[in-house]
Design an enzyme around this catalytic site. Structure first.
Site: not given
Ligand code: AHR
Length: 545
Positions: A61, A206-207, A278, A330, A387
């Site tokens: 990213e 994204n999200e 996460y 992710e 990442q």
């Protein structure tokens, strides 16, 4: 909401309660035993899924020092003529990362891809509002394509669904994938790229469910925009693999409902749906318990089941044969560099953001995540360790070289050894209890967790099986018996373990191999083989038949 759907969602939520139960563990091949010796029955004919290597991808990213200072650093003595860090390319190539998501992440939702193509001197310097950082646009789509070729990876590109219309997503596909003769393909040719890039996989935003996302919108609005974009893109490239944006975390109140509404709008025209997660070892998530933390790959697996259930529900509604796959694009451990200065670039260029330092226990859990992704690879077809470099990453650069963080090792093993098909193992293992008290809702389940987490891949072509073994026991070595049913191994080709006395040990530039693999004594080969797995360890064995 219609009451039937409400009931459906309530039932779906109760799947979480079942996680701890025997039936949940049975669904991934586990049963409980009171004996301390664990056993995995391996039958090469029992296959869970073909392993799609796209589940071993990563993510770059425009964030902190991931691109600028990690991938691209023209001022560095380690850079090539294009400004790419040669040492980073060498590491990524050696890892063999099959697919890399780019350019965001949150960054993408305010990014104009057109700013970062064409002559570098004409590219504007802009303020990236996702990370409050300066973006020079000196590295863009074409540089990423060149870099991917050098690194041996396939690109997975994203669209800006935050501040750009569907038309610009379609324009990017046209720019990348049409050979010539149209406005955007000719622009690419003017930019020096005569041949199309032929990008196959695309993330549609994204999200977009997250309040933090630039251009955050409702599920219905997002689903309609995704459907509109997909229809346009299919005209340009009928073979594009389009990934709709699913829930970015089970913590959001819209979890699952977002996915249902989005898919009700765009199911027929997309191929997959994304999920992100996460994990951390913190008071609200694990009660600071490493034993609970090391069970979090089972939470990842529960999330996969829940999102799959929503996909299948919408499939039923649509009365279609088409089944969607999941893109876990992710995933990682991330909880230390997650607030304050660690996420605010303060209007500077290439700031030190999200520079999480990983320890041994993080690496063990990353091993667990890889086991889970492999186990669920009948449904998960793309996944990205978030990442790749400097930002929550296995690789860290400074001006003199690259450091391998602890998490590098389990990831490198999956990349090196996992091939062919994922086997459906029957595993019995003693368990340990975990308690829900005081944990945040999505992690507050109590129950029994197997000490041993094991998964295996079978490479028929080379007549080998690779076994990936996590020992969650923090105190003691544990034995795992591999019980071979339809083949007998002839030789152990490789066997390494990652372990150590200190779960909090880390690697640094001054002490780069504090946490590093060591060979493990291998058992005698035969119809049963007993591995002695050290306490707190993740182990891989490559076995020839
Ligand atoms: O990977 C770091 C960030 O986490 C990404 O930009 C975003 O998509 C997620 O919230």
């Amino acid at each position: 909401m219609n009451p039937n759907r409400r009931t459906f969602l309530r039932q779906l939520a109760s799947v979480s309660a079942a996680l701890a139960s025997a039936s949940w563990l049975a669904s991934i091949g586990y049963s409980q035993t009171t004996r301390s010796v664990a056993r995995a029955v391996i039958n090469r004919a029992r296959i869970r899924a073909d392993l799609d290597r796209h589940i071993l991808g990563s993510f770059v990213e425009h964030l902190g020092r991931c691109v600028y200072g990690g991938v691209y650093d023209p001022g560095s003595k380690l850079a090539d003529a294009s400004g790419f860090r040669k040492d980073v390319i060498a590491e990524v190539k050696e890892l063999g990362v099959p697919v890399i998501r780019y350019p965001g992440g949150n960054f993408i939702s305010g990014y104009h891809w057109l700013d970062s193509v064409g002559p570098k001197k004409d590219r504007p310097t802009v303020l990236d509002r996702a990370w409050n950082s300066i973006e020079t646009n000196q590295f863009g789509t074409n540089e990423f394509m060149d870099w991917c070729k050098l690194a041996g990876a396939e690109p997975l590109l994203g669209f800006n669904f935050g501040t750009e219309p569907a038309e610009m997503a379609a324009a990017l596909v046209e720019y990348c994938n049409i050979e010539k003769g149209t406005k955007w393909s000719e622009l690419r040719r003017q930019h020096g790229y005569e041949k199309p890039h032929n990008v196959k996989y695309w993330c549609m935003g994204n999200e977009m469910d997250g309040w933090w996302q630039i251009g955050h919108m409702t599920a219905r609005d997002y689903g309609r925009k995704a459907a509109d974009s997909a229809r346009q893109i299919r005209v340009i490239d009928p073979n594009a693999k389009l990934i709709a944006c699913g829930s970015s975390t089970p913590e959001l109140p819209t979890y699952l409902e977002w996915d249902r509404e989005v898919l009700e709008e765009c199911y027929d025209v997309v191929d997959g749906i994304s999920l992100h997660r996460y994990f951390g070892n913190t008071p609200p998530t694990s009660g600071n318990s490493s034993a609970r933390f090391l069970a979090m790959n089972l939470d990842m697996e529960r999330q996969i089941h829940e999102i799959s259930a929503v996909c299948d529900y919408v499939q039923g509604l649509k009365k279609t044969q088409k089944q969607l796959w999941l893109s876990f694009d992710e995933w990682n451990v991330w909880y230390r560099a997650r607030s304050g200065d660690a996420v605010d670039g303060q209007r500077t260029f290439a700031p030190h953001l999200l520079e999480e330092v990983y320890n041994l226990e993080d690496a063990l859990l990353v091993g667990g995540f890889l086991n889970s992704l492999m186990r669920q690879s009948d449904r998960v077809k793309v996944a990205c360790l978030a990442q790749l470099v400097n930002v929550i990453a296995p690789l860290v650069t400074n001006e003199t070289g690259v450091l391998r963080q602890t998490t590098y090792y389990p990831y490198s093993w999956a990349l090196k050894y996992a091939r062919g098909q994922v086997l459906d193992l029957s595993v019995t293992s003693e368990t340990y209890p975990i308690k829900p008290d005081g944990l945040q809702a999505d992690l507050a389940w109590g129950g029994d967790v197997p000490f041993i987490d094991v998964t295996a891949t079978s490479d028929q072509q080379n007549n080998q099986v690779c076994v990936f073994m996590l020992n969650r026991d923090l105190e003691a070595e544990r034995e795992l018996v591999l019980d071979w049913r339809d083949v007998t191994p002839s030789r152990v080709l490789a066997c390494e373990t990652l372990t150590g006395p200190d779960l909090k040990a880390i690697n640094t530039f001054a002490s780069p191999t504090k946490v590093a693999p060591r060979p493990l004594d291998t058992p005698k080969v035969g119809a049963t083989m007993t591995f002695k797995l050290p306490a707190r360890s993740y182990t891989v064995a490559q076995i020839a038949m």
